[in-house]
Design a protein around this motif. Sequence first.
Motif, PDB file in Angstrom:
ATOM      1  N   ILE A   3       2.806  17.879  50.137  1.00  0.00           N
ATOM      2  CA  ILE A   3       2.100  17.772  51.358  1.00  0.00           C
ATOM      3  C   ILE A   3       0.649  17.890  51.318  1.00  0.00           C
ATOM      4  O   ILE A   3       0.207  18.773  50.320  1.00  0.00           O
ATOM      5  N   ALA A   4      -0.058  17.019  51.523  1.00  0.00           N
ATOM      6  CA  ALA A   4      -1.576  16.983  51.663  1.00  0.00           C
ATOM      7  C   ALA A   4      -1.948  17.777  52.673  1.00  0.00           C
ATOM      8  O   ALA A   4      -1.771  17.089  53.933  1.00  0.00           O
ATOM      9  N   LEU A   5      -2.476  18.693  52.558  1.00  0.00           N
ATOM     10  CA  LEU A   5      -3.043  19.765  53.974  1.00  0.00           C
ATOM     11  C   LEU A   5      -4.521  19.626  54.111  1.00  0.00           C
ATOM     12  O   LEU A   5      -5.148  19.833  53.290  1.00  0.00           O
ATOM     13  N   GLY A   6      -4.965  18.579  54.966  1.00  0.00           N
ATOM     14  CA  GLY A   6      -6.150  18.639  55.332  1.00  0.00           C
ATOM     15  C   GLY A   6      -6.675  19.434  56.335  1.00  0.00           C
ATOM     16  O   GLY A   6      -6.119  20.002  57.290  1.00  0.00           O
ATOM     17  N   VAL A   7      -7.921  20.113  55.867  1.00  0.00           N
ATOM     18  CA  VAL A   7      -8.304  21.149  56.701  1.00  0.00           C
ATOM     19  C   VAL A   7      -9.905  20.956  57.045  1.00  0.00           C
ATOM     20  O   VAL A   7     -10.539  20.455  56.252  1.00  0.00           O
ATOM     21  N   THR A   8     -10.048  20.819  58.501  1.00  0.00           N
ATOM     22  CA  THR A   8     -11.437  20.424  58.866  1.00  0.00           C
ATOM     23  C   THR A   8     -12.000  21.788  59.510  1.00  0.00           C
ATOM     24  O   THR A   8     -11.555  22.937  59.552  1.00  0.00           O
ATOM     25  N   GLY A   9     -13.341  21.550  59.840  1.00  0.00           N
ATOM     26  CA  GLY A   9     -14.339  22.749  60.175  1.00  0.00           C
ATOM     27  C   GLY A   9     -13.927  23.325  61.545  1.00  0.00           C
ATOM     28  O   GLY A   9     -14.791  23.095  62.346  1.00  0.00           O
ATOM     29  N   GLY A  10     -13.021  24.003  61.715  1.00  0.00           N
ATOM     30  CA  GLY A  10     -12.854  24.571  62.983  1.00  0.00           C
ATOM     31  C   GLY A  10     -12.471  26.007  62.768  1.00  0.00           C
ATOM     32  O   GLY A  10     -12.044  26.518  61.628  1.00  0.00           O
ATOM     33  N   GLY A  27       9.864  25.418  50.060  1.00  0.00           N
ATOM     34  CA  GLY A  27       9.865  24.757  48.661  1.00  0.00           C
ATOM     35  C   GLY A  27       8.918  23.779  48.543  1.00  0.00           C
ATOM     36  O   GLY A  27       9.332  22.851  47.719  1.00  0.00           O
ATOM     37  N   HIS A  28       7.967  23.341  49.475  1.00  0.00           N
ATOM     38  CA  HIS A  28       7.015  22.299  49.196  1.00  0.00           C
ATOM     39  C   HIS A  28       6.028  22.545  48.542  1.00  0.00           C
ATOM     40  O   HIS A  28       5.424  23.744  48.165  1.00  0.00           O
ATOM     41  N   GLU A  29       5.444  21.644  47.732  1.00  0.00           N
ATOM     42  CA  GLU A  29       3.910  21.631  46.994  1.00  0.00           C
ATOM     43  C   GLU A  29       2.888  21.250  47.853  1.00  0.00           C
ATOM     44  O   GLU A  29       3.096  20.436  48.862  1.00  0.00           O
ATOM     45  N   VAL A  30       1.844  21.997  47.913  1.00  0.00           N
ATOM     46  CA  VAL A  30       0.828  21.724  48.969  1.00  0.00           C
ATOM     47  C   VAL A  30      -0.455  21.602  47.965  1.00  0.00           C
ATOM     48  O   VAL A  30      -0.830  22.107  47.140  1.00  0.00           O
ATOM     49  N   VAL A  31      -1.229  20.167  48.399  1.00  0.00           N
ATOM     50  CA  VAL A  31      -2.641  20.053  47.862  1.00  0.00           C
ATOM     51  C   VAL A  31      -3.506  20.142  48.933  1.00  0.00           C
ATOM     52  O   VAL A  31      -3.306  19.469  50.219  1.00  0.00           O
ATOM     53  N   ALA A  32      -4.425  21.154  48.996  1.00  0.00           N
ATOM     54  CA  ALA A  32      -5.321  21.337  50.200  1.00  0.00           C
ATOM     55  C   ALA A  32      -6.633  20.385  49.839  1.00  0.00           C
ATOM     56  O   ALA A  32      -7.232  20.210  48.694  1.00  0.00           O
ATOM     57  N   VAL A  33      -6.866  19.735  50.939  1.00  0.00           N
ATOM     58  CA  VAL A  33      -8.051  18.962  50.935  1.00  0.00           C
ATOM     59  C   VAL A  33      -8.901  19.166  52.140  1.00  0.00           C
ATOM     60  O   VAL A  33      -8.479  19.247  53.393  1.00  0.00           O
ATOM     61  N   ALA A  72      -4.395   7.657  44.012  1.00  0.00           N
ATOM     62  CA  ALA A  72      -3.325   8.360  43.534  1.00  0.00           C
ATOM     63  C   ALA A  72      -2.619   9.176  44.438  1.00  0.00           C
ATOM     64  O   ALA A  72      -1.275   9.222  44.478  1.00  0.00           O
ATOM     65  N   LEU A  73      -3.402  10.162  44.982  1.00  0.00           N
ATOM     66  CA  LEU A  73      -2.542  10.962  45.949  1.00  0.00           C
ATOM     67  C   LEU A  73      -2.022  10.247  47.354  1.00  0.00           C
ATOM     68  O   LEU A  73      -0.983  10.738  47.633  1.00  0.00           O
ATOM     69  N   ALA A  74      -2.481   9.324  47.820  1.00  0.00           N
ATOM     70  CA  ALA A  74      -2.124   8.653  48.979  1.00  0.00           C
ATOM     71  C   ALA A  74      -1.018   8.128  48.602  1.00  0.00           C
ATOM     72  O   ALA A  74      -0.103   7.902  49.457  1.00  0.00           O
ATOM     73  N   SER A  75      -0.428   7.588  47.170  1.00  0.00           N
ATOM     74  CA  SER A  75       0.584   7.147  47.219  1.00  0.00           C
ATOM     75  C   SER A  75       1.788   8.044  46.703  1.00  0.00           C
ATOM     76  O   SER A  75       3.162   7.725  46.831  1.00  0.00           O
ATOM     77  N   THR A  76       1.337   9.259  46.501  1.00  0.00           N
ATOM     78  CA  THR A  76       2.237  10.171  46.124  1.00  0.00           C
ATOM     79  C   THR A  76       2.687  11.278  47.170  1.00  0.00           C
ATOM     80  O   THR A  76       3.993  12.070  47.102  1.00  0.00           O
ATOM     81  N   LEU A 105      -8.381   9.407  52.522  1.00  0.00           N
ATOM     82  CA  LEU A 105      -6.910   9.498  52.347  1.00  0.00           C
ATOM     83  C   LEU A 105      -6.188   8.974  53.340  1.00  0.00           C
ATOM     84  O   LEU A 105      -5.064   8.328  53.138  1.00  0.00           O
ATOM     85  N   TYR A 106      -6.237   9.390  54.548  1.00  0.00           N
ATOM     86  CA  TYR A 106      -5.608   8.733  55.862  1.00  0.00           C
ATOM     87  C   TYR A 106      -5.655   7.231  55.798  1.00  0.00           C
ATOM     88  O   TYR A 106      -4.570   6.775  55.919  1.00  0.00           O
ATOM     89  N   THR A 107      -6.857   6.571  55.527  1.00  0.00           N
ATOM     90  CA  THR A 107      -6.622   5.115  55.641  1.00  0.00           C
ATOM     91  C   THR A 107      -5.811   4.705  54.400  1.00  0.00           C
ATOM     92  O   THR A 107      -5.491   3.470  54.539  1.00  0.00           O
ATOM     93  N   ALA A 108      -5.915   5.409  53.222  1.00  0.00           N
ATOM     94  CA  ALA A 108      -5.195   4.894  52.059  1.00  0.00           C
ATOM     95  C   ALA A 108      -3.565   5.028  52.114  1.00  0.00           C
ATOM     96  O   ALA A 108      -3.012   4.504  51.203  1.00  0.00           O
ATOM     97  N   THR A 109      -3.270   6.306  52.784  1.00  0.00           N
ATOM     98  CA  THR A 109      -1.987   6.451  52.787  1.00  0.00           C
ATOM     99  C   THR A 109      -0.798   5.918  53.738  1.00  0.00           C
ATOM    100  O   THR A 109      -1.477   5.435  54.673  1.00  0.00           O
TER     101      THR A 109
END
Length: 407
Positions: A3-10, A27-33, A72-76, A105-109
């Motif tokens: 899971i790509a976890l997007g964190v924005t400024g709030g 049980g998920h893997e998380v990559v923080a963006v 790479a991330l967008a496709s995985t 990433l949003y537009t690529a995935t």
Amino acid sequence: MLIALGVTGGIGAYKAVEVARGLQKRGHEVVAVMTHSATRFVGPATFEAITRRRVITDQFEAGMNADIEHIALASTVDLLLIAPATANIIGKLANGIADDFLSTLYTATRAPVLIAPAMNTQMFEHEAVRKNLDTLAARGARFVAPGEGYLACGWIGKGRLAEPDAIVAAAEAILRPDGPLRGQRVLVTAGPTFEDFDPVRFIGNRSSGRMGYALAAEAARRGADVTLVTGPTALEPPAVREVVKVRGAAEMHRAVMLRAGDMHVVVMAAAVADYAPLECAGQKLPKDGDTLTLVLRKTPDILGDLGHRRVSKGGGPLLVGFAAETENVVAHATAKRENKQADFIVANDVSRSDAGFDVDMNAVTIVGAAGAESLPLQPKSRVAEEILDRVEKLLAARPAEARHGSG
Ligand code: CTP
């Protein structure tokens, strides 16, 4: 899943740490963006420590473009989750602006997208934001609605980031839309029992709890509503509906009997002590003599009681037992199945050093109504899958009224 976890400024950015933890527990893997403004609310080091992965904060960081990481991330990734999502990122995504890693990433995935907006009430209700949310929804994005409550800006209203549990549950619902055990209540026991005979000493056994924990995690992964009743173990409990920690066999018996009536399935993977000290001394026993005699009394047979209750009352949960054997595995397991009236028994040969107690692998023989079936040596997580495959088959074959629990 990844899971790509997007964190924005709030201001809710700190809650994203809990979201990351909740996803990992399931049980998920998380990559923080993180966007640049998110890093002003929470440090990337916090996400790095939690996710144990490099946190992506900048599209133009050295090395970032070597393997075109956003592509790479967008496709995985299996899911792009943005929590909290500000009005700004919602506007960018809706309009195809890709000027940082997250929006690119949003537009690529092509992975599903889940957005948890968080902003001031006035902003949330603004026509521009509404329109952008509608655009994203029309494109298939899903949302976790913000909650009502006190906002950091002093307003009371809608706009506060949803609770981390709700965000994790929404992510799970997308990733595992329809588990085969959805709607089934499954109770799993795990671990050893400790039978105290004075305030500091007990009789225990070498069960690590791994087999039962793997079963609980796998049942939850298949959508079941899982209750884990566990004896003392060193393991981190999987994310299930309820974890009940017990110590001795009598306590485990009470915990299971109390809940079994509501269950569709009970799996007794715990290594329950067969005998417990008749008494537990109030004070530590002194070292008085050369020998010490303890009088033990048989513990209540949990699986046996469930089996007999089912026979006398009818209905009742599907019952799976385990048998730890050192010889004549099939014959002993067959006798246990009959004595305890279980649907099937998973027999372990605990005399093997590479399988069974306190190791990650297991080689089991499943003894059911149709006979015995030996499975190869394999990880306990895989054994859990095999066991639950059989549970699913038996559930499907049950008459409809039994499938709704026994009451
Ligand atoms: N079990 C139970 N309650 C007990 C003892 C065991 O519910 N007091 C369950 C275990 O969780 C397991 C199954 O019964 O699912 C078989 O346990 P095991 O100890 O191997 O078998 P016993 O029937 O107790 O026989 P023995 O120890 O003589 O082999």
